[in-house]
Design an enzyme around this catalytic site. Sequence first.
Site, PDB file in Angstrom:
ATOM      1  N   HIS A 199       2.393  15.178  -9.386  1.00 13.87           N
ATOM      2  CA  HIS A 199       2.937  15.768 -10.207  1.00 13.87           C
ATOM      3  C   HIS A 199       2.994  17.171 -11.130  1.00 13.87           C
ATOM      4  O   HIS A 199       3.088  18.636 -11.666  1.00 13.87           O
ATOM      5  CB  HIS A 199       4.467  15.844  -9.686  1.00 13.87           C
ATOM      6  CG  HIS A 199       5.274  15.505  -8.316  1.00 13.87           C
ATOM      7  ND1 HIS A 199       5.849  15.435  -7.515  1.00 13.87           N
ATOM      8  CD2 HIS A 199       4.162  16.017  -6.738  1.00 13.87           C
ATOM      9  CE1 HIS A 199       6.148  15.023  -6.524  1.00 13.87           C
ATOM     10  NE2 HIS A 199       5.704  15.089  -6.429  1.00 13.87           N
ATOM     11  N   VAL A 218       2.955   6.428   5.016  1.00 16.07           N
ATOM     12  CA  VAL A 218       2.842   6.299   6.505  1.00 16.07           C
ATOM     13  C   VAL A 218       1.632   5.458   7.553  1.00 16.07           C
ATOM     14  O   VAL A 218       0.480   6.166   7.400  1.00 16.07           O
ATOM     15  CB  VAL A 218       2.935   7.703   7.526  1.00 16.07           C
ATOM     16  CG1 VAL A 218       3.640   7.817   8.983  1.00 16.07           C
ATOM     17  CG2 VAL A 218       3.614   8.531   6.644  1.00 16.07           C
ATOM     18  N   HIS A 226      -0.240  10.942   1.059  1.00 16.77           N
ATOM     19  CA  HIS A 226       0.717  11.296   2.781  1.00 16.77           C
ATOM     20  C   HIS A 226       0.601   9.748   3.510  1.00 16.77           C
ATOM     21  O   HIS A 226       1.286   9.886   4.863  1.00 16.77           O
ATOM     22  CB  HIS A 226       0.786  12.596   3.473  1.00 16.77           C
ATOM     23  CG  HIS A 226       2.384  13.385   2.937  1.00 16.77           C
ATOM     24  ND1 HIS A 226       2.679  14.159   3.646  1.00 16.77           N
ATOM     25  CD2 HIS A 226       2.805  13.100   0.959  1.00 16.77           C
ATOM     26  CE1 HIS A 226       4.350  14.199   2.209  1.00 16.77           C
ATOM     27  NE2 HIS A 226       3.368  13.847   1.103  1.00 16.77           N
ATOM     28  N   ASN A 269       5.004  17.612   6.512  1.00 14.35           N
ATOM     29  CA  ASN A 269       3.692  17.428   6.260  1.00 14.35           C
ATOM     30  C   ASN A 269       3.013  19.341   6.488  1.00 14.35           C
ATOM     31  O   ASN A 269       1.678  19.276   6.490  1.00 14.35           O
ATOM     32  CB  ASN A 269       2.942  16.582   7.335  1.00 14.35           C
ATOM     33  CG  ASN A 269       3.229  15.160   6.543  1.00 14.35           C
ATOM     34  OD1 ASN A 269       3.095  15.371   5.297  1.00 14.35           O
ATOM     35  ND2 ASN A 269       2.298  14.867   8.280  1.00 14.35           N
ATOM     36  N   ARG A 294      -2.142  14.767  -2.405  1.00 16.72           N
ATOM     37  CA  ARG A 294      -1.261  14.241  -1.815  1.00 16.72           C
ATOM     38  C   ARG A 294      -1.770  13.672  -0.011  1.00 16.72           C
ATOM     39  O   ARG A 294      -0.883  13.513   0.347  1.00 16.72           O
ATOM     40  CB  ARG A 294      -0.075  16.066  -1.518  1.00 16.72           C
ATOM     41  CG  ARG A 294       1.043  16.319  -0.972  1.00 16.72           C
ATOM     42  CD  ARG A 294       1.777  17.319  -1.223  1.00 16.72           C
ATOM     43  NE  ARG A 294       3.304  16.634  -0.360  1.00 16.72           N
ATOM     44  CZ  ARG A 294       3.623  17.330   0.233  1.00 16.72           C
ATOM     45  NH1 ARG A 294       2.979  18.750   0.613  1.00 16.72           N
ATOM     46  NH2 ARG A 294       4.868  16.978   0.395  1.00 16.72           N
TER      47      ARG A 294
HETATM   48  C1  HEM Z   1       8.028  10.076  -5.187  1.00 12.32           C
HETATM   49  C2  HEM Z   1       8.465  10.586  -4.230  1.00 12.32           C
HETATM   50  C3  HEM Z   1       7.885  12.807  -4.274  1.00 12.32           C
HETATM   51  C4  HEM Z   1       8.204  13.313  -3.615  1.00 12.32           C
HETATM   52  C5  HEM Z   1       9.447  13.196  -2.707  1.00 12.32           C
HETATM   53  C6  HEM Z   1       7.293  14.399  -3.395  1.00 12.32           C
HETATM   54  C7  HEM Z   1       7.580  15.615  -2.533  1.00 12.32           C
HETATM   55  C8  HEM Z   1       7.059  16.724  -2.380  1.00 12.32           C
HETATM   56  C9  HEM Z   1       6.907  18.053  -2.030  1.00 12.32           C
HETATM   57  C10 HEM Z   1       8.462  17.884  -1.596  1.00 12.32           C
HETATM   58  C11 HEM Z   1       6.224  18.521  -2.334  1.00 12.32           C
HETATM   59  C12 HEM Z   1       5.553  20.019  -2.557  1.00 12.32           C
HETATM   60  C13 HEM Z   1       5.358  20.558  -0.774  1.00 12.32           C
HETATM   61  C14 HEM Z   1       5.583  21.269  -0.517  1.00 12.32           C
HETATM   62  O1  HEM Z   1       6.616  22.661  -0.502  1.00 12.32           O
HETATM   63  O2  HEM Z   1       3.692  23.019  -0.640  1.00 12.32           O
HETATM   64  C15 HEM Z   1       5.142  17.488  -3.297  1.00 12.32           C
HETATM   65  C16 HEM Z   1       3.435  18.018  -3.857  1.00 12.32           C
HETATM   66  C17 HEM Z   1       2.451  17.401  -4.078  1.00 12.32           C
HETATM   67  N1  HEM Z   1       2.708  15.974  -4.495  1.00 12.32           N
HETATM   68 FE1  HEM Z   1       4.396  14.626  -3.960  1.00 12.32          FE
HETATM   69  N2  HEM Z   1       6.541  13.587  -3.979  1.00 12.32           N
HETATM   70  C18 HEM Z   1       6.237  12.756  -4.138  1.00 12.32           C
HETATM   71  C19 HEM Z   1       5.430  11.636  -4.680  1.00 12.32           C
HETATM   72  C20 HEM Z   1       3.668  11.900  -4.603  1.00 12.32           C
HETATM   73  C21 HEM Z   1       2.552  11.387  -4.614  1.00 12.32           C
HETATM   74  C22 HEM Z   1       2.859   9.720  -4.948  1.00 12.32           C
HETATM   75  C23 HEM Z   1       2.006  12.015  -5.288  1.00 12.32           C
HETATM   76  C24 HEM Z   1       0.791  11.422  -5.838  1.00 12.32           C
HETATM   77  C25 HEM Z   1       0.180  10.378  -6.282  1.00 12.32           C
HETATM   78  C26 HEM Z   1       2.322  13.298  -5.435  1.00 12.32           C
HETATM   79  C27 HEM Z   1       0.892  14.396  -5.048  1.00 12.32           C
HETATM   80  C28 HEM Z   1       1.757  15.599  -4.798  1.00 12.32           C
HETATM   81  C29 HEM Z   1       0.956  16.777  -4.976  1.00 12.32           C
HETATM   82  C30 HEM Z   1      -0.274  16.553  -5.691  1.00 12.32           C
HETATM   83  C31 HEM Z   1       1.521  18.004  -4.444  1.00 12.32           C
HETATM   84  C32 HEM Z   1       0.876  19.126  -4.760  1.00 12.32           C
HETATM   85  C33 HEM Z   1      -0.039  19.397  -3.501  1.00 12.32           C
HETATM   86  C34 HEM Z   1      -0.502  21.283  -3.348  1.00 12.32           C
HETATM   87  O3  HEM Z   1      -0.828  21.298  -4.334  1.00 12.32           O
HETATM   88  O4  HEM Z   1       0.113  21.672  -2.090  1.00 12.32           O
HETATM   89  N3  HEM Z   1       3.349  13.313  -4.573  1.00 12.32           N
HETATM   90  N4  HEM Z   1       5.177  16.624  -3.260  1.00 12.32           N
END
Ligand code: HEM
Length: 329
Positions: free
Chosen positions: A198, A75, A71, A99, A67
């Site tokens: 995800h 940006v 991010h 973030n 993630r």
């Molecule tokens: C398509 C649009 C996307 C949105 C709207 C989005 C949004 C989010 C949100 C809101 C979270 C949770 C944050 C929290 O509340 O702790 C999250 C977690 C995560 N996202 Fe996304 N994301 C997107 C795309 C991606 C992409 C492209 C990747 C990587 C290729 C990614 C990888 C991750 C990972 C691995 C987590 C888990 C992080 C953790 O375990 O701390 N996301 N994402």
Amino acid sequence: MKTSNTNILLLVSLILAFEFLILCNGQGTLLSKTFYKKSCPKALDIIKNVTSSKVAANSALGAKLLRLHFHDCFVRGCDASVLLDPVGTGQTEKQSIVNTFLSGYDVIDNIKTAVEKVCPDVVSCADILALAARDSVSVPFGKPMWDVLLGRRDGNVSLLTDTFVQLPAPFSNFTSLKTLFASKKLNLNDLVTLSGGHTIGVSHCGSFSNRLSNFSSTSNTDPSLDPAYANLLRTECPTNSNPEVEMDPQSSLSFDNHYYKILFEKKGLFQSDAALLTNRDATTIAQKFTNNKKFFEEFGKSMQKMGAIEVLVGKVGEIRKQCRVVNSK
Ligand code: HEM
Ligand SMILES: *[C@@H]1O[C@H](CO)[C@@H](O)[C@H](O)[C@H]1NC(C)=O
Ligand SMILES: *[C@@H]1O[C@H](CO)[C@@H](O)[C@H](O)[C@H]1NC(C)=O
Ligand SMILES: *[C@@H]1O[C@H](CO)[C@@H](O)[C@H](O)[C@H]1NC(C)=O
Ligand SMILES: *[C@@H]1O[C@H](CO)[C@@H](O)[C@H](O)[C@H]1NC(C)=O
């Protein structure tokens, strides 16, 4: 005639120069797998070794680093701007509310220290982040899941305000997701594929709780969310606190195509996940990924495209000495 020959020569070299410019602008064309082969042949091994030992101690780390890289890239391009600490009153990306739950910065610092010991001022923080994201996800597989193209340089600007404009939100609809990805030269296939990120990691309840109550004037719960799953989430998300839940229940540590399976069961956690099924072409792509091999192949390709967003190469940017601060002049 001599003059016309010179003119033709001039014209030809102008055309060549122009083509060169176009090539350079084609993002990623200047990144290469072997960028550090001569300048720091041990870099990739060091990064892999430090990353794997950290993941061995904390299996949640893969999701954090993946993630963080995402991010960073969305940006201002993959320039390690997300890693910069604030200086004075200037507010940087990492201070943005979107973030808040990013982490893994300390791991990047550890890797950078190890790399600097062997080859000082050679390997960029942006490349370290791209490699660490790949390596942490790859640990359970015992082999690199995709090739990382290298040669990014580090930027010197990080602005909190950029994050609101350039990152997708969990409540984004299909149109805004597609538009935002397109602005990063990522297409529909990349959107559906990268959303598969995800399949690992956690989310805080606040990122989806609007789907669980008072969703709209006509529906208390988001109708695109499975009702039984919504009930479960309500029990996991008390209104007065903001705990974490697994994004891909029972499979949140395993990098696989399970995300797409639950997506079709209406158990995608965010509206942005559910939004993929509001489009026919996106649905078709998601269906394809019920084949794990296809998902892995496409994920690697899309990660390479994401990893090439607006990269700084050549003489622009710098190789930071410390990932949290720009070099002093
Ligand atoms: C398509 C649009 C996307 C949105 C709207 C989005 C949004 C989010 C949100 C809101 C979270 C949770 C944050 C929290 O509340 O702790 C999250 C977690 C995560 N996202 Fe996304 N994301 C997107 C795309 C991606 C992409 C492209 C990747 C990587 C290729 C990614 C990888 C991750 C990972 C691995 C987590 C888990 C992080 C953790 O375990 O701390 N996301 N994402
Ligand atoms: C990385 O780890 C392997 C296995 O432990 C070791 O053989 C190798 O020397 C290490 N490489 C570097 C550059 O630290
Ligand atoms: C999608 O979201 C954008 C931004 O919030 C909004 O302007 C647009 O009307 C929405 N589109 C649809 C089809 O709901
Ligand atoms: C739902 O909305 C109503 C009216 O806006 C409000 O009174 C109520 O507290 C909200 N319920 C929750 C659980 O947020
Ligand atoms: C930031 O980087 C740009 C482009 O590499 C450079 O022109 C500028 O002088 C740098 N600014 C600072 C404050 O280091």
